[in-house]
Design an enzyme around this catalytic site. Structure first.
Site, mmCIF file in Angstrom:
data_model
loop_
_atom_site.group_PDB
_atom_site.id
_atom_site.type_symbol
_atom_site.label_atom_id
_atom_site.label_comp_id
_atom_site.label_asym_id
_atom_site.label_seq_id
_atom_site.Cartn_x
_atom_site.Cartn_y
_atom_site.Cartn_z
ATOM 1 N N SER A 169 0.734 -1.180 0.108
ATOM 2 C CA SER A 169 0.007 0.064 0.014
ATOM 3 C C SER A 169 0.898 1.327 -0.045
ATOM 4 O O SER A 169 1.570 1.585 -1.092
ATOM 5 C CB SER A 169 -0.930 -0.142 1.330
ATOM 6 O OG SER A 169 -1.837 0.930 1.025
ATOM 7 N N ASP A 210 -3.656 5.990 -2.767
ATOM 8 C CA ASP A 210 -2.485 5.567 -2.234
ATOM 9 C C ASP A 210 -1.974 4.530 -3.164
ATOM 10 O O ASP A 210 -2.543 4.171 -4.013
ATOM 11 C CB ASP A 210 -2.517 5.126 -0.675
ATOM 12 C CG ASP A 210 -3.501 4.067 -0.636
ATOM 13 O OD1 ASP A 210 -4.175 3.629 -1.314
ATOM 14 O OD2 ASP A 210 -3.377 3.284 0.353
ATOM 15 N N ASP A 268 -1.951 1.431 -3.166
ATOM 16 C CA ASP A 268 -2.813 0.192 -3.733
ATOM 17 C C ASP A 268 -4.370 0.628 -4.041
ATOM 18 O O ASP A 268 -5.378 -0.142 -4.056
ATOM 19 C CB ASP A 268 -2.981 -0.923 -2.924
ATOM 20 C CG ASP A 268 -3.334 -0.612 -1.519
ATOM 21 O OD1 ASP A 268 -3.426 0.686 -1.340
ATOM 22 O OD2 ASP A 268 -3.528 -1.526 -0.802
ATOM 23 N N ARG A 321 0.860 5.954 19.321
ATOM 24 C CA ARG A 321 0.598 4.556 19.065
ATOM 25 C C ARG A 321 1.658 4.141 18.114
ATOM 26 O O ARG A 321 2.282 4.689 17.543
ATOM 27 C CB ARG A 321 -0.826 4.210 18.527
ATOM 28 C CG ARG A 321 -0.975 4.798 17.361
ATOM 29 C CD ARG A 321 -2.322 4.275 16.844
ATOM 30 N NE ARG A 321 -2.487 2.773 16.275
ATOM 31 C CZ ARG A 321 -1.987 2.926 14.985
ATOM 32 N NH1 ARG A 321 -1.627 3.669 14.066
ATOM 33 N NH2 ARG A 321 -2.112 1.412 14.402
HETATM 34 C C1 G16 Z 1 -3.490 0.114 6.356
HETATM 35 C C2 G16 Z 1 -4.821 -0.081 6.922
HETATM 36 C C3 G16 Z 1 -5.341 1.057 7.606
HETATM 37 C C4 G16 Z 1 -4.522 1.890 8.457
HETATM 38 C C5 G16 Z 1 -3.050 1.953 7.861
HETATM 39 C C6 G16 Z 1 -2.182 2.878 8.785
HETATM 40 O O1 G16 Z 1 -3.720 1.050 5.560
HETATM 41 O O2 G16 Z 1 -5.669 -0.951 6.341
HETATM 42 O O3 G16 Z 1 -6.471 0.762 8.321
HETATM 43 O O4 G16 Z 1 -4.927 3.015 8.882
HETATM 44 O O5 G16 Z 1 -2.539 0.774 7.429
HETATM 45 O O6 G16 Z 1 -2.005 1.762 10.109
HETATM 46 P P1 G16 Z 1 -0.864 1.956 11.229
HETATM 47 O O7 G16 Z 1 -1.060 3.422 11.574
HETATM 48 O O8 G16 Z 1 -1.146 0.887 12.057
HETATM 49 O O9 G16 Z 1 0.522 1.962 10.297
HETATM 50 P P2 G16 Z 1 -2.978 0.998 4.027
HETATM 51 O O10 G16 Z 1 -3.348 1.826 3.187
HETATM 52 O O11 G16 Z 1 -1.329 1.024 4.134
HETATM 53 O O12 G16 Z 1 -3.264 -0.611 3.575
#
Ligand code: G16
Length: 542
Positions: free
Chosen positions: A67, A283, A285, A504
């Site tokens: 992604s 983004d 993907d 976080r």
């Molecule tokens: C993924 C998840 C999203 C999340 C993002 C960031 O998105 O599908 O729900 O908001 O990661 O997550 P984190 O803050 O835990 O890194 P994507 O678009 O990268 O697949």
């Protein structure tokens, strides 16, 4: 040893995991530098086959993508039969299977899972899989194929797809020929469905002016070009696709895309933003979407996931009222701690809709949105969709209208529920949804922006030695560990007006995230900086 086990052992030897690493099924599956992923992906293939067998042979999806991450990364995640994210209990099975020390313990755990979960290993199973445009995706797809072959599972390789297309295909495969059929089981079927629903939802309204779409040089570019062919001669939709170069993998997500725009709070530098033009970014993907424009007088203005969420919730609740379904349908909005406080206030006080909070990750939001008849969920980063219950869809299609206005509202709702991808956040589908709403309201982005004022906010990425020491509670709004860190954050927040901040560990990157909002831009930036220092202190600076 039986033949089937020998096949798995032999194939596993071709796809070893790298020793000395601990892998975790994170926010969106396993995600890391692609060099580490071959063995992980092979094992995910094995698990997907088990999951399919457990669910009576229904097709399971596997998507290979990282992604928004840089080009050197890749990732792999499992999609459940209706196109939802993998059931949470199975995430821990995936983590355990992937972390088995050697081929023998892998086989042992594979059998243990089969026997505890009462899975018949001789039953039929099917896995459909796809990948984004990253060059490493090709070999990782071979790892999935080898796992499926070795465990006697039927595999369908859809090759290059957006993530939401793979979710769509998984659901279509499992509903084909049933009253719940979600569409034709092909990429073409996806385009046809989207095109028909877009035209049906517009109901003769005109899309106003050009839309520029930045595709982050990812898979969204070629797929959007393909989709637009299905609108030719049917509707006037002037789209200029930019940052659509997938032949130079090194520029994927580089200074472009939804994550860049959201975190940097500015338009991609290239191509040079055209003042006043309605623009959006996908983004890598194509499952996230952010809108923005650059105003000749006031500069850059962003409409993120919170804005898309409140726009959709407001449009749908107006239609539900016009269709006289207010008493029949419960509409709700799901957000995470990253949602701007002003958006929550607008939704609860102005739209008078309930808001539920969950931890980050669409898997959590999707689940919560299912509790409503119409569940609107978006993360601030632009990832989300709107879910309609079977009852809601029945009502849109079958309720006898009492007036032409009611008929119009019911028909729009019916077409709209077809347009919005019911499986997962989908940049293309969400973009069409926004365009339909703006066309119905005859709104520019400036009109949309005037619905409420965002609190100034800042999102910071902090690299630390050990992000895993940071554990959260209260839907990720507070840190439970390390001890003392939350107290320091609380003390810091108190110094600013209308302020809020949290930290976080990311589940997709090797870093922590800090979010801060406050009454003024200077205060939000200052607070984010202070909390980032606290995080560096407790996590150990890299
Ligand atoms: C993924 C998840 C999203 C999340 C993002 C960031 O998105 O599908 O729900 O908001 O990661 O997550 P984190 O803050 O835990 O890194 P994507 O678009 O990268 O697949």
């Amino acid at each position: 040893m039986i033949m089937a086990d020998q096949k798995i052992l032999a194939a596993s030897k071709q796809h070893p995991t790298k020793p000395g690493h601990v892998f975790k099924y994170g926010t969106a599956g396993f995600r890391m530098n692609s060099d580490l992923l071959d063995g992980v992906t092979f094992r995910v293939g094995l698990l997907a086959g088990l999951r399919s067998r457990k669910l009576n042979g229904q097709a399971i999806g596997v998507m290979i993508t990282a992604s928004h991450n840089p080009p050197a990364d890749n990732g792999v995640k499992i999609v459940d039969p209706m196109g939802e994210m993998l059931e949470q209990e199975w995430e821990s099975y995936a983590t355990k299977l992937v972390n088995c020390d050697d081929d023998e313990s892998l086989l042992e755990y594979y059998h243990k899972l089969a026997s505890t979960l009462k899975i018949d290993l001789s039953s039929s199973a099917k896995v459909v899989y796809g990948r984004d445009t990253r060059p490493s995706g090709h070999t990782l797809a071979i790892a999935v194929a080898d796992a499926l072959k070795a465990s006697d599972v039927e595999g369908v390789d859809y090759k290059i797809l957006t993530t939401p297309q793979l979710h769509y295909l998984t659901r279509c495969t499992n509903t084909e020929g049933t009253p719940l059929s979600y569409g034709k089981v092909s990429e073409v079927g996806y385009y046809e469905k989207m095109a028909a629903a877009f035209i049906g939802s517009l109901r003769g309204r005109k899309v106003n002016g050009q839309l520029v779409v930045d595709c982050a040089n990812g898979v969204g570019g070629p797929k959007l070009h393909e989709f637009l062919k299905y609108l030719k001669g049917k509707v006037n939709f002037d789209v200029k696709v930019v940052n659509d170069d997938v032949l130079r993998p090194e520029i994927l997500n580089l200074d472009s895309g939804a994550d860049f725009v959201k975190t940097k709070q500015r338009a991609p530098p290239s191509p040079k933003p055209e003042p006043g033009v309605r623009t959006c970014s996908y983004d890598g993907d194509a499952d996230r979407l952010i809108y923005y424009w650059t105003d000749p007088d006031t500069g850059f203005f962003m409409l993120d996931g919170d804005r898309i969420s409140s726009l959709a919730a407001s449009f749908i609740s107006d239609l539900v009222r016009a269709a006289d379904l207010e008493k029949d349908l419960r509409i709700g909005v799901v957000q995470t701690a990253y949602a701007n406080g002003a958006s929550t206030q607008y939704i609860t006080q102005h739209l008078r809709l309930p808001v539920v909070f969950t931890p980050t990750g669409v898997k959590h939001l999707h689940h919560a949105a299912n509790d409503f008849d119409v569940g609107v969920y978006f993360e601030a980063n632009g990832h989300g969709t709107v879910l309609f219950s079977a009852d809601a869809i029945q009502l849109f299609k079958n309720k006898a209208p009492q007036s032409p206005a009611q008929k119009e509202a019911l028909d729009t709702l019916a077409a709209f529920s077809d347009l919005i991808n019911q499986t997962v956040g989908d940049a293309l589908s969400d973009m069409l949804m926004v365009e339909v709403i703006l066309a119905h309201k005859v709104w520019s982005l400036r009109d949309w922006a005037q619905t409420y004022n965002d609190l100034p906010n800042r999102l910071v990425r902090v690299e630390v030695q050990d992000k895993d020491v940071f554990l959260t509670t209260d839907a990720e709004r507070k840190l439970s560990h390390p001890h003392g860190a939350q107290d320091e954050i609380d003390q810091c927040v108190k110094k600013y007006t209308n302020a809020r901040s949290f930290a976080r560990a990311s589940g997709t990157e090797n870093a922590c995230r800090v979010y801060a909002e406050a009454a003024t831009r200077v205060e939000a930036d200052e607070l984010a900086k202070q909390v980032a220092l606290i995080v560096s202190h407790y996590g150990g600076t890299n």
